[in-house]
Design an enzyme around this catalytic site. Structure first.
Site, PDB file in Angstrom:
ATOM      1  N   GLU A   1      -4.820   2.043   2.482  1.00 29.05           N
ATOM      2  CA  GLU A   1      -5.040   0.817   3.260  1.00 29.05           C
ATOM      3  C   GLU A   1      -5.296   1.154   4.709  1.00 29.05           C
ATOM      4  O   GLU A   1      -6.131   0.563   5.384  1.00 29.05           O
ATOM      5  CB  GLU A   1      -3.808  -0.102   3.140  1.00 29.05           C
ATOM      6  CG  GLU A   1      -3.951  -1.448   3.840  1.00 29.05           C
ATOM      7  CD  GLU A   1      -3.582  -1.446   5.315  1.00 29.05           C
ATOM      8  OE1 GLU A   1      -3.914  -2.396   6.017  1.00 29.05           O
ATOM      9  OE2 GLU A   1      -2.970  -0.466   5.780  1.00 29.05           O
ATOM     10  N   GLU A   2      -4.539   2.137   5.209  1.00 30.16           N
ATOM     11  CA  GLU A   2      -4.490   2.366   6.653  1.00 30.16           C
ATOM     12  C   GLU A   2      -5.840   2.680   7.280  1.00 30.16           C
ATOM     13  O   GLU A   2      -6.119   2.296   8.406  1.00 30.16           O
ATOM     14  CB  GLU A   2      -3.505   3.493   6.978  1.00 30.16           C
ATOM     15  CG  GLU A   2      -2.041   3.150   6.711  1.00 30.16           C
ATOM     16  CD  GLU A   2      -1.492   2.083   7.635  1.00 30.16           C
ATOM     17  OE1 GLU A   2      -2.259   1.551   8.457  1.00 30.16           O
ATOM     18  OE2 GLU A   2      -0.303   1.769   7.525  1.00 30.16           O
TER      19      GLU A   2
ATOM     20  N   HIS B   1       0.827  -1.213   0.000  1.00 33.27           N
ATOM     21  CA  HIS B   1       0.000   0.000   0.000  1.00 33.27           C
ATOM     22  C   HIS B   1       0.859   1.261   0.000  1.00 33.27           C
ATOM     23  O   HIS B   1       1.863   1.344   0.687  1.00 33.27           O
ATOM     24  CB  HIS B   1      -1.050  -0.004   1.109  1.00 33.27           C
ATOM     25  CG  HIS B   1      -0.543   0.010   2.515  1.00 33.27           C
ATOM     26  ND1 HIS B   1      -0.183   1.190   3.155  1.00 33.27           N
ATOM     27  CD2 HIS B   1      -0.368  -0.965   3.427  1.00 33.27           C
ATOM     28  CE1 HIS B   1       0.186   0.904   4.394  1.00 33.27           C
ATOM     29  NE2 HIS B   1       0.094  -0.390   4.589  1.00 33.27           N
TER      30      HIS B   1
ATOM     31  N   ASP C   1       6.105   0.407   6.753  1.00 33.66           N
ATOM     32  CA  ASP C   1       4.654   0.278   6.535  1.00 33.66           C
ATOM     33  C   ASP C   1       4.184   1.443   5.688  1.00 33.66           C
ATOM     34  O   ASP C   1       3.838   2.485   6.208  1.00 33.66           O
ATOM     35  CB  ASP C   1       3.929   0.256   7.885  1.00 33.66           C
ATOM     36  CG  ASP C   1       2.437  -0.030   7.729  1.00 33.66           C
ATOM     37  OD1 ASP C   1       2.031  -0.470   6.642  1.00 33.66           O
ATOM     38  OD2 ASP C   1       1.698   0.199   8.695  1.00 33.66           O
TER      39      ASP C   1
ATOM     40  N   HIS D   1       3.451   2.341  12.701  1.00 29.23           N
ATOM     41  CA  HIS D   1       2.557   3.479  12.991  1.00 29.23           C
ATOM     42  C   HIS D   1       3.149   4.460  14.004  1.00 29.23           C
ATOM     43  O   HIS D   1       2.400   5.090  14.761  1.00 29.23           O
ATOM     44  CB  HIS D   1       1.181   2.982  13.488  1.00 29.23           C
ATOM     45  CG  HIS D   1       0.437   2.158  12.480  1.00 29.23           C
ATOM     46  ND1 HIS D   1      -0.807   1.641  12.719  1.00 29.23           N
ATOM     47  CD2 HIS D   1       0.766   1.768  11.222  1.00 29.23           C
ATOM     48  CE1 HIS D   1      -1.227   0.965  11.650  1.00 29.23           C
ATOM     49  NE2 HIS D   1      -0.276   1.022  10.741  1.00 29.23           N
TER      50      HIS D   1
END
Ligand code: ZN
Ligand code: ZN
Length: 471
Positions: free
Chosen positions: A326-327, A280, A292, A427
């Site tokens: 996506e998140e 993503h 991420d 995150h």
């Protein structure tokens, strides 16, 4: 299962020129896959791609100007890597913006707290909210609290995520983040604070998406760093009321249309059948989204590009997807699945895989395919074995953005990565490029290139996923 049986019959007549078993692959295909594997291990493009994305675009919160810059970056990167078809598909979602977040203990021992607003949270109304906190060891404990018992208070959920190589500590812990605000509001709370869903001992709070329900008030939601959560637990353990100040400015402001960015290596015989890889493109706003999911974007772009540099394309199309947002709710994966369904292309989806678990080495291959296609998975696993990858018949799940199309029946594969450290950085502001080992990325590119090539080359159809995993 469109080809396997007829192919097997054919191969009995015509061996050894054709694929000689239920794998639908011949010795030349395996040799090509081995070459791809060794090329990637000798040095792939993945690290340069992640370096470019995280440096030139930086954080990529969905719906912000950085989202548009990331889309332009991805399109240009696919083109420069030699993908023969590059295009965008729209993905629409609400825009959430973080403006300010601050917290402190007011009494009995005034001191600052490190917090981060959870994605989707409302603010505190332009001024600090001050209230006593009530600790719950788990989300279930909060659910069991009497109605109205938290009126005027802040619920504090202190459950701690456990560290495992496969990340299985995340599932049991993350409910506090997703549903804490709803459950706290049901009991009358004015806000919810959670212990970060993460394994770091550093003083960084882990953000991540949360949600509201229509039948309860929307209250502010924030995560404390692990050391700050420990501090609150110790303060509460002294038996006095602990009052906290929470000041959050955040808002949801209308809708935005971003894009899934797609690059293809067009198949030479069956261009309409696709094997998909992806990661993503969006990230949270505080780090640079290196692990991420810059890593996943870099790994799968590099793997697809390697396949594209072969003397001839594989039989099927290899499609690499940089998914949007996506998140905040798998918006890119859902849009991709809906678009395929609308176009009647679900049956054209062959194996789908996503890299969205950081930058640790791949250690297992798992899949959800028609049982008749399992020999292909085993054969792919044999080519992956020198990378330290074992093939596991049971378990596994598709990546988050692959989930929506798997729910419609598409087959999937998973290259499980070592996630021992993943949730130290996940995150947080500490998700930055220095956390990535370039050699580990090369190993992952090798695994994805082998998977993509052999899945696109085999004469076997992967059929439908045996069961849609809950995701
Ligand atoms: Zn991710
Ligand atoms: Zn994430």
């Amino acid at each position: 299962m469109r080809h396997a049986v007829s192919l097997l019959a054919l191969s009995l007549l015509a061996a050894p020129a054709l694929a000689n078993d239920a794998t639908g692959l011949d010795a030349g295909d395996i040799a090509t896959a081995e070459t791809l594997r060794e090329q990637a291990m000798a040095g792939s493009a993945a690290w340069d791609i992640v370096e470019s994305l995280t440096t030139e675009v930086g954080p990529r919160l969905a719906g912000t100007p950085a989202d548009a810059r990331a889309v332009a970056w991805a399109r240009a990167k696919f083109e420069s890597l030699g993908f023969d078809k590059v295009y965008l598909e729209p993905v629409t979602f609400p825009v959430w913006l973080r403006h300010r977040e601050q917290a402190a203990v007011l009494a009995p021992a005034p001191q600052p707290l490190v917090v981060t607003a959870l994605g989707g949270s409302v603010g505190t109304g332009g001024q600090p909210l001050q209230a006593p906190i009530v600790e719950f060891a788990t989300l279930d404990a909060l659910k069991a609290a009497p109605e109205g018992s938290l009126a005027g208070k802040i619920a504090f959920i202190s459950n701690r995520m456990e560290r495992f190589r496969d990340g299985r500590g995340y599932g049991p812990a993350v409910g506090a983040r997703s549903n804490g605000a709803v459950e706290a509001a049901r009991k009358g709370a004015v806000a919810v604070l959670i212990r970060s869903i993460g394994t770091s001992h550093d003083r960084f709070a882990h953000t991540g998406v949360m949600r509201y329900a229509d039948d309860v008030p929307r209250i502010p939601a924030a995560a404390l760093s692990n050391p700050d959560a420990d501090q609150l637990v110790r303060l509460l353990g002294r038996g006095q009321e602990v009052t906290v100040s929470l000041d959050i400015s955040a808002e949801t402001v209308g809708e935005y249309t971003s894009h899934n960015v797609i690059g293809e290596i067009t198949g030479r015989e069956l261009p309409g059948e696709v094997v998909t890889l992806g990661g993503h493109l969006d990230s949270w706003d505080q780090g640079t989204g290196a692990i991420d999911d810059g890593a996943g974007v870099g790994i799968t772009m590099a793997a697809g590009a390697l396949v594209g540099k072969l003397g001839q394309a594989p039989r099927r199309t290899v499609r690499v997807i940089a998914y949007a947002n996506e998140e905040q709710g798998l918006f890119g994966g859902k849009a991709y699945a809906e678009a395929r369904a609308a176009a009647g292309e679900i049956d054209a989806q062959q194996l789908g895989a996503e890299s969205d678990f950081g930058a640790g080495r791949v250690y297992a291959l798992r899949a959800g395919v028609d049982p008749a296609a399992w020999p292909v998975i085993v054969k792919i696993g044999e080519v992956l074995a020198p990378l330290g990858v074992v093939t596991e018949r049971e378990g596994g799940s598709p990546g988050p953005d692959v989930g929506p199309i798997v729910a419609k029946g598409a087959p999937w594969a998973q290259l499980a990565q070592d996630g021992t450290d993943y949730f130290d950085y996940h995150h947080t502001p500490n998700d930055t490029l220095d956390k990535i080992d370039p050699k580990a990325l090369d190993q992952q590119v090798a695994a994805y290139a082998v998977l993509a090539y052999l899945a696109a080359e085999t004469e076997v159809d992967f059929g439908r996923a045996p069961a849609a995993p809950a995701k």
